[in-house]
Design an enzyme around this catalytic site. Sequence first.
Site, PDB file in Angstrom:
ATOM      1  CE  LYS A   1     -55.584   3.885  37.187  1.00 26.41           C
ATOM      2  NZ  LYS A   1     -54.250   4.212  35.391  1.00 26.41           N
TER       3      LYS A   1
ATOM      4  CB  SER B   1     -50.607   3.296  36.798  1.00 32.18           C
ATOM      5  OG  SER B   1     -51.778   3.922  35.833  1.00 32.18           O
TER       6      SER B   1
ATOM      7  CB  SER C   1     -50.767   3.088  32.421  1.00 24.67           C
ATOM      8  OG  SER C   1     -49.885   3.109  33.812  1.00 24.67           O
TER       9      SER C   1
HETATM   10  N1  GLN Z   1     -45.034   2.624  33.303  1.00 27.22           N
HETATM   11  C1  GLN Z   1     -45.504   4.376  33.268  1.00 27.22           C
HETATM   12  C2  GLN Z   1     -45.199   4.732  34.421  1.00 27.22           C
HETATM   13  O1  GLN Z   1     -44.443   4.376  34.697  1.00 27.22           O
HETATM   14  C3  GLN Z   1     -47.023   4.769  32.728  1.00 27.22           C
HETATM   15  C4  GLN Z   1     -47.788   4.635  33.450  1.00 27.22           C
HETATM   16  C5  GLN Z   1     -49.495   5.240  32.789  1.00 27.22           C
HETATM   17  O2  GLN Z   1     -49.579   4.990  31.798  1.00 27.22           O
HETATM   18  N2  GLN Z   1     -49.905   6.372  33.731  1.00 27.22           N
HETATM   19  O3  GLN Z   1     -45.181   6.408  33.767  1.00 27.22           O
END
Ligand code: GLN
Length: 486
Positions: A76, A151, A175
């Site tokens: 990532k 994400s 995420s």
């Molecule tokens: N979807 C969540 C956010 O927008 C979690 C994102 C994540 O786990 N990095 O913050």
Amino acid sequence: MYNQSLKQLSTGLRNKAFSSVELSHYFLQRIKRFDGDLNSVITLNEEAALQSAAQADKSISMGEAGLLTGIPLLHKDIFCTEGLRTSCGSKMLDNFIAPYNATAVEKLAQAGAVMLGKTNMDEFAMGSSNETSFYGGVKNPWNLQTVPGGSSGGSAAAVAARLAPLASGTDTGGSIRQPAAFCGITGIKPTYGRVSRYGMIAFASSLDQGGAMAKSAEDAAIMLQSMSGFDEKDSTSVDRPVDDLLAHLDRPIKGLTIGLPKEFFSDDLDAGIAEKIEQAIDAIKSAGATIKEISLPNINLSVPAYYVVAPAECSANLSRFDGVRFGYRCEEPKDLEDLYKRSRGEGFGDEVKRRIMIGAYVLSAGYYDAYYKKAQQVRRLIQQDFARAFKDVDIIASATAPSVAFAAGEKKDDPVSMYLSDIFTIGVNLAGLPGMSVPCGFVDDKPVGLQLIGNYFEEARLLNVAHQYQQLTDWHLRVPAGYEQE
Ligand code: GLN
């Protein structure tokens, strides 16, 4: 070849059925052939990858190979990779070449894994659909009209399309697990502190945790094993030995108690998803586990608490991107203030700005007690709910996400409905517990994920249950149509 398990690939390498250079070349070709549609890989590392593959082939010939030696993977783009662009999905870091490796990257490299490139992601890991990336959205290989989740959507889509056997992810509120669910792969976020955050670009430091994304629990266990461990460069890294995750996979799960939180099985849960989760629970029950209803009374406060704590931490973490030291700098600033304002104004996307503003607001004098302090109190209540539940059960199970992959654009302009895609995952981060998502069927031809949550440092047990479930089912071996050609 693309659907072989890590153990099979590793055996093939050791038996000289193929070399790591051939294997890496094979997956690089898959990326070139399929990723035009998906947009899951934003930086290729072709030349260096083939060099490290040649190195791995030497180690294999000398009999020094471990399970990951010569195995290709993707990282990532939130993990710093020495000499290679590390953008975090943002214009702000589009020109940033990391001067060092993140600890997780370094550990996997030491284990002999071959990094093919970096995966697309929501900007600074803020999002649930991958649509906030500066490099454009990622498509879900199961249905190109839908999002892969976020994400870590690039990592999830790449593994689902078999562009690499493994990819790293990070999980601040879901995420790793939510994109794993949307893309029909297996993903694990370990206990907070298990994988070093050194070199992992910070979003919300008390919640961020790196982990593994793979086809199966067994493959994820092999990857996580290498990533885990104490790191003196991360002050929240936990100094405690890492369990042998592989050794526990084959343990029978007879006698384990699985808790089902009643709050996660309310009428709000999509009926199609509920049915798949029930079938998965039945399979686990047939392997000898006992099922028990539990309650997490404060869990419905997890999304609001998270959307105070996470923005607060992000507003502090992202203050380092000021146009002075690294990253984007605006053209011809008039003075210092103009430099700050325009570099940040032009370098960050809308969602990141929204979070920074919320964070600055909830931390400001006069609002701190009402918001930030209150959210931390709620966080404690959620931790206590889980602690109470784990007195009675070994594992907690639920759906990973309240829906299957949604259409691209559907929630883009509605942040609150986007935020609600993490209602089942966010509490786990607030408590710092390990959690994973395992593919458990399809609704409307879109993958469904079963979430398994463990007590602190119980990664081995989580992977054990997931692996036993995968011995009874073959959802994890399904490959989206169009990607099953060699
Ligand atoms: N979807 C969540 C956010 O927008 C979690 C994102 C994540 O786990 N990095 O913050």
